[in-house]
Design a protein around this motif. Structure first.
Motif, PDB file in Angstrom:
ATOM      1  N   ALA A 145       8.938  25.749   7.008  1.00  0.00           N
ATOM      2  CA  ALA A 145       8.473  25.420   5.659  1.00  0.00           C
ATOM      3  C   ALA A 145       7.727  26.575   5.010  1.00  0.00           C
ATOM      4  O   ALA A 145       8.179  27.150   4.016  1.00  0.00           O
ATOM      5  CB  ALA A 145       7.591  24.174   5.724  1.00  0.00           C
ATOM      6  N   VAL A 146       6.576  26.931   5.560  1.00  0.00           N
ATOM      7  CA  VAL A 146       5.723  27.938   4.925  1.00  0.00           C
ATOM      8  C   VAL A 146       6.424  29.286   4.833  1.00  0.00           C
ATOM      9  O   VAL A 146       6.330  29.974   3.809  1.00  0.00           O
ATOM     10  CB  VAL A 146       4.386  28.053   5.687  1.00  0.00           C
ATOM     11  CG1 VAL A 146       3.627  29.302   5.273  1.00  0.00           C
ATOM     12  CG2 VAL A 146       3.530  26.810   5.439  1.00  0.00           C
ATOM     13  N   VAL A 192       8.850  36.594  -5.982  1.00  0.00           N
ATOM     14  CA  VAL A 192       8.337  36.019  -4.735  1.00  0.00           C
ATOM     15  C   VAL A 192       6.989  35.366  -4.993  1.00  0.00           C
ATOM     16  O   VAL A 192       6.718  34.246  -4.517  1.00  0.00           O
ATOM     17  CB  VAL A 192       8.211  37.102  -3.648  1.00  0.00           C
ATOM     18  CG1 VAL A 192       7.722  36.482  -2.342  1.00  0.00           C
ATOM     19  CG2 VAL A 192       9.542  37.803  -3.427  1.00  0.00           C
ATOM     20  N   LEU A 193       6.129  36.009  -5.756  1.00  0.00           N
ATOM     21  CA  LEU A 193       4.820  35.439  -6.069  1.00  0.00           C
ATOM     22  C   LEU A 193       4.954  34.184  -6.925  1.00  0.00           C
ATOM     23  O   LEU A 193       4.157  33.247  -6.795  1.00  0.00           O
ATOM     24  CB  LEU A 193       3.939  36.480  -6.762  1.00  0.00           C
ATOM     25  CG  LEU A 193       3.503  37.637  -5.855  1.00  0.00           C
ATOM     26  CD1 LEU A 193       2.794  38.717  -6.667  1.00  0.00           C
ATOM     27  CD2 LEU A 193       2.609  37.154  -4.728  1.00  0.00           C
ATOM     28  N   GLN A 194       5.962  34.129  -7.782  1.00  0.00           N
ATOM     29  CA  GLN A 194       6.216  32.897  -8.543  1.00  0.00           C
ATOM     30  C   GLN A 194       6.555  31.745  -7.606  1.00  0.00           C
ATOM     31  O   GLN A 194       6.156  30.594  -7.844  1.00  0.00           O
ATOM     32  CB  GLN A 194       7.355  33.120  -9.537  1.00  0.00           C
ATOM     33  CG  GLN A 194       7.008  34.000 -10.713  1.00  0.00           C
ATOM     34  CD  GLN A 194       8.221  34.335 -11.575  1.00  0.00           C
ATOM     35  OE1 GLN A 194       9.312  33.778 -11.392  1.00  0.00           O
ATOM     36  NE2 GLN A 194       8.047  35.259 -12.508  1.00  0.00           N
ATOM     37  N   ASP A 242       5.507  26.632  -5.118  1.00  0.00           N
ATOM     38  CA  ASP A 242       5.882  25.833  -3.959  1.00  0.00           C
ATOM     39  C   ASP A 242       4.892  25.821  -2.804  1.00  0.00           C
ATOM     40  O   ASP A 242       5.083  25.068  -1.844  1.00  0.00           O
ATOM     41  CB  ASP A 242       7.228  26.327  -3.409  1.00  0.00           C
ATOM     42  CG  ASP A 242       8.353  26.205  -4.419  1.00  0.00           C
ATOM     43  OD1 ASP A 242       8.258  25.330  -5.304  1.00  0.00           O
ATOM     44  OD2 ASP A 242       9.325  26.983  -4.327  1.00  0.00           O
ATOM     45  N   ALA A 243       3.862  26.656  -2.842  1.00  0.00           N
ATOM     46  CA  ALA A 243       2.993  26.801  -1.666  1.00  0.00           C
ATOM     47  C   ALA A 243       2.351  25.482  -1.254  1.00  0.00           C
ATOM     48  O   ALA A 243       2.327  25.133  -0.064  1.00  0.00           O
ATOM     49  CB  ALA A 243       1.920  27.855  -1.917  1.00  0.00           C
ATOM     50  N   LEU A 253       4.268  19.924   3.755  1.00  0.00           N
ATOM     51  CA  LEU A 253       5.425  19.622   4.607  1.00  0.00           C
ATOM     52  C   LEU A 253       5.208  20.151   6.021  1.00  0.00           C
ATOM     53  O   LEU A 253       5.478  19.456   7.005  1.00  0.00           O
ATOM     54  CB  LEU A 253       6.679  20.247   4.000  1.00  0.00           C
ATOM     55  CG  LEU A 253       7.953  20.172   4.860  1.00  0.00           C
ATOM     56  CD1 LEU A 253       8.340  18.732   5.153  1.00  0.00           C
ATOM     57  CD2 LEU A 253       9.096  20.922   4.178  1.00  0.00           C
ATOM     58  N   SER A 254       4.703  21.371   6.128  1.00  0.00           N
ATOM     59  CA  SER A 254       4.442  21.943   7.446  1.00  0.00           C
ATOM     60  C   SER A 254       3.452  21.098   8.231  1.00  0.00           C
ATOM     61  O   SER A 254       3.668  20.787   9.410  1.00  0.00           O
ATOM     62  CB  SER A 254       3.911  23.368   7.290  1.00  0.00           C
ATOM     63  OG  SER A 254       3.609  23.931   8.545  1.00  0.00           O
TER      64      SER A 254
END
Length: 244
Positions: free
Chosen positions: A130-131, A203-205, A210-211, A217-218
């Motif tokens: 996930a992460v 990537v930062l977006q 989503d973070a 989820l993790s």
């Protein structure tokens, strides 16, 4: 005991994962030390670029199942690598599993020797990548990633380069990296920082969007009964009950 070695040569700070007892797995302690070392590199005007490498035959075995980092800490480390205003390069001459692949995805450039092997082993112990998807989904071939995420099978350095997990592979990772490090040493620090900002914007977006969801989820997956059984089976060196 120090888990991260530090050296400096002509503008390149080398951070060495040095936790042989657990094959450089991402323990809470190692993640914390690596984050501190990266922060120091970011503030050091003499550092032009950061090289992450390892001792032993394993670059990183993934999360330490006995002392795992909090998902927020791992998210923070991955974002720190992506957001560092200096190029971060990975040198891999050993095996990489699970969470260790997230580190490679966060780095700007990654080179591996032909002896390196890779695997997303999360599904085999009852969890999900996930992460680490925060760095991998934006940068890696989606069809290949689907196969490797879903099967957990091992693949080689040539395949890792083909799908964009690493930049290049060769007989000698140092030989592959020699022109890379030379190029970074010849480049303006300001230009490097702004060019990296351009390259990492999407990537930062993904982190911004989503973070929180992937961290949740993790945590949910690691708390599941499948994960408890899968991790126990892994530590006891046996197959979990779902293996047919």
């Amino acid at each position: 005991m120090t888990l991260i070695g530090r050296t400096h040569d002509r503008g390149v700070a080398t951070l060495t994962l040095d936790s042989p007892a657990n094959r450089n797995a991402l323990s809470a302690a190692l993640v914390g030390e690596l984050a501190d070392a990266l922060a120091d590199c970011g503030k050091d005007g003499d550092v032009r670029a950061v090289l992450i490498t390892h001792t032993g035959t394993t670059f990183c075995a993934g999360a330490d199942l006995r002392d795992p980092p909090h998902p927020d800490a791992l998210v923070g480390l991955l974002r720190q690598i992506v957001d560092l205003p200096k190029p971060v390069v990975a040198r891999v001459t050993g095996h990489v599993r699970a969470g260790g692949l997230g580190l490679l995805g966060a780095c700007d450039i990654a080179a591996a020797s032909d002896t390196a092997t890779f695997a997303f082993t999360e599904v085999r112990i009852g969890v999900t990548p996930a992460v680490i998807s925060l760095t991998l989904l934006p940068r890696t071939d989606p069809r290949a990633l689907a196969r490797h995420y879903l099967t957990g099978e091992r693949f080689d350095a040539a395949e890792a380069a083909r799908i964009g997990l690493i930049t290049a592979a060769g007989d000698d990772a140092d030989a592959v990296l020699e022109p890379v490090l030379d190029g970074l040493r010849r480049s303006s620090p300001q230009a490097l920082a702004e060019t990296k900002r351009l390259l990492t914007a999407k990537v930062l977006q993904t982190f911004d969007r989503d973070a929180a969801e992937l961290t949740a989820l993790s945590a949910r997956m690691f708390a599941s009964s499948d994960a408890r059984e899968g991790m126990t089976a892994f530590l006891e060196r046996r197959d979990p009950p779902w293996v047919l």
